[in-house]
Motif scaffolding. Sequence first.
Motif, PDB file in Angstrom:
ATOM      1  N   TYR A 133       1.814  29.812  24.941  1.00 17.17           N
ATOM      2  CA  TYR A 133       0.907  29.460  26.033  1.00 17.17           C
ATOM      3  C   TYR A 133      -0.474  30.080  25.806  1.00 17.17           C
ATOM      4  O   TYR A 133      -0.605  31.252  25.472  1.00 17.17           O
TER       5      TYR A 133
ATOM      6  N   ILE B  66       2.458  24.139  28.479  1.00 19.76           N
ATOM      7  CA  ILE B  66       2.683  23.584  29.819  1.00 19.76           C
ATOM      8  C   ILE B  66       2.146  22.158  29.950  1.00 19.76           C
ATOM      9  O   ILE B  66       2.299  21.528  30.992  1.00 19.76           O
TER      10      ILE B  66
ATOM     11  N   GLN C 297       6.808  17.182  33.129  1.00 23.15           N
ATOM     12  CA  GLN C 297       7.915  18.055  33.531  1.00 23.15           C
ATOM     13  C   GLN C 297       9.004  17.181  34.148  1.00 23.15           C
ATOM     14  O   GLN C 297       8.773  16.496  35.147  1.00 23.15           O
TER      15      GLN C 297
ATOM     16  N   GLU D 266      11.743  18.039  35.616  1.00 24.13           N
ATOM     17  CA  GLU D 266      12.281  18.573  36.875  1.00 24.13           C
ATOM     18  C   GLU D 266      11.157  19.314  37.596  1.00 24.13           C
ATOM     19  O   GLU D 266      10.288  19.910  36.946  1.00 24.13           O
TER      20      GLU D 266
ATOM     21  N   LEU E  80       8.848  22.025  39.218  1.00 20.01           N
ATOM     22  CA  LEU E  80       8.684  23.447  38.910  1.00 20.01           C
ATOM     23  C   LEU E  80       8.733  24.274  40.194  1.00 20.01           C
ATOM     24  O   LEU E  80       8.219  23.867  41.233  1.00 20.01           O
ATOM     25  N   THR E  81       9.330  25.449  40.085  1.00 20.02           N
ATOM     26  CA  THR E  81       9.390  26.353  41.245  1.00 20.02           C
ATOM     27  C   THR E  81       8.067  27.104  41.363  1.00 20.02           C
ATOM     28  O   THR E  81       7.275  27.167  40.410  1.00 20.02           O
TER      29      THR E  81
ATOM     30  N   GLN F 287       7.862  29.767  38.731  1.00 20.17           N
ATOM     31  CA  GLN F 287       7.446  29.249  37.429  1.00 20.17           C
ATOM     32  C   GLN F 287       5.946  28.982  37.394  1.00 20.17           C
ATOM     33  O   GLN F 287       5.256  29.355  36.436  1.00 20.17           O
TER      34      GLN F 287
ATOM     35  N   THR G  39       3.929  31.099  31.179  1.00 23.01           N
ATOM     36  CA  THR G  39       4.708  31.365  29.964  1.00 23.01           C
ATOM     37  C   THR G  39       6.193  31.107  30.195  1.00 23.01           C
ATOM     38  O   THR G  39       6.928  30.820  29.244  1.00 23.01           O
ATOM     39  N   SER G  40       6.648  31.157  31.438  1.00 19.68           N
ATOM     40  CA  SER G  40       8.081  31.021  31.730  1.00 19.68           C
ATOM     41  C   SER G  40       8.581  29.595  31.521  1.00 19.68           C
ATOM     42  O   SER G  40       9.774  29.386  31.331  1.00 19.68           O
ATOM     43  N   TYR G  41       7.685  28.618  31.577  1.00 11.40           N
ATOM     44  CA  TYR G  41       8.141  27.245  31.370  1.00 11.40           C
ATOM     45  C   TYR G  41       7.390  26.544  30.235  1.00 11.40           C
ATOM     46  O   TYR G  41       7.415  25.315  30.110  1.00 11.40           O
ATOM     47  N   SER G  42       6.745  27.328  29.385  1.00 10.43           N
ATOM     48  CA  SER G  42       6.023  26.747  28.247  1.00 10.43           C
ATOM     49  C   SER G  42       6.987  26.190  27.209  1.00 10.43           C
ATOM     50  O   SER G  42       7.974  26.836  26.852  1.00 10.43           O
ATOM     51  N   ASP G  43       6.679  24.999  26.737  1.00 10.65           N
ATOM     52  CA  ASP G  43       7.449  24.387  25.659  1.00 10.65           C
ATOM     53  C   ASP G  43       6.861  24.847  24.327  1.00 10.65           C
ATOM     54  O   ASP G  43       5.802  24.366  23.900  1.00 10.65           O
TER      55      ASP G  43
END
Length: 404
Positions: free
Chosen positions: A303, A359, A363, A365, A367-368, A371, A376-380
């Motif tokens: 990220y 990011i 997406q 689903e 995102l919370t 997140q 960085t918690s949901y970076s592909d």
Amino acid sequence: MAKKHHIELRMWGLRNRFHSLTAILVIVLFIATVYLAEENRWLEENPTPPDNSGDLLSRCNLFSGRWVFDNLSYPLYSEQKCSFMSDQLACEKFGRKDLKYQNWRWQPHQCDLPRFNATALLERLRGKRLVYVGDSLNRGQWVSMVCLVDSVIPPGLKSMHNNGSLSSFKATEYNASIEFYWAPLLVESNSDDPVNHRLPDRIVRVQAIEKHARHWTDADILVFNSYLWWKRDKMKVLWGSFERSDGVYKEVEMLRSYEMALKTWSDWLEIHVNRSKTQLFFVSMSPTHFWGDEWGMEEGNCYNETEPIEKGHWGRDSDPKMMRRVEAAIDELRMRGVKVQMLNITQLSEYRKEGHPSIYRKQWEPLTQEQLSNPTSYSDCIHWCLPGVPDAWNEILYAYILSS
């Protein structure tokens, strides 16, 4: 008087010789003009002579080199103009502002890669099937190849068809198809559904491949990959059928189960592949960039990264033991008379920490809030933006296809 007559005869002879030479010269010039016109016409139709590529492969390691920033020649296509771009890989569409990742060119140390020419490739694929088989990284390479040829095909002369695990791009004028078949573990598994495949308990039938392989049997070029879905300590292996209740299940150490699956794949190739017709490739492990400490950061991942890694780098997620298993399978196949070319893209891709979607992708689903507060918690950091790194993989594949 005799002397004058003799001079006139000599002059007449010289004039005759001059006219003869002139006639010969005119004929030579005419032949040369025709030859050059024919040669120019051939070069227009065959922009990259295959002989050069053959020489290139014999004298140059295409996988050893460096990334060169080139905003004149790259990208090779536009994300927005590719008719079949994937939302998983369309980073600019989903908000990425820094687009330098599109402008890096792979430069081997000892030579230049042949410039990708979509028309030349389609001519090579005339009447043929190029099939990518594997997981979502191989699907990304397939999307890259489709985008590389898309712009030279008029809208009415191309189509895309999806039939379960098989997606087919067709170039009508060339009677050519560029296809992707979803088989993330190559052999049969409970993750074979192209949409609903993220299951907590992964099961493989390491001795069963025919369910998939019947879709590849008549392909002219096959490009395989399979690493990511094996990345766990153990795999649950099934001897039996998913449809019956009397199967035998056993937890097997990952490298051993991977080895067994490669044996099944190898045996299928030896028995079924047409050795005089089919080109075979196996793409090596595509690296991830989840661990910022590997390139000097205290924390974080891909990220917000905007530059490649400049010095030699090997990430902890790239498993040399798995790569050696593939190399051993390929060496054994070669001894059995089946040639498979390894496309060793791991090291060249290791440098490109900034080339992932991070990011900037669709997406699947919602995102919370947690997140969203920590990108960085949901970076592909697994897949690759397009245009980008997989284009270089295909440029190398293109060099091999031309060399045939």
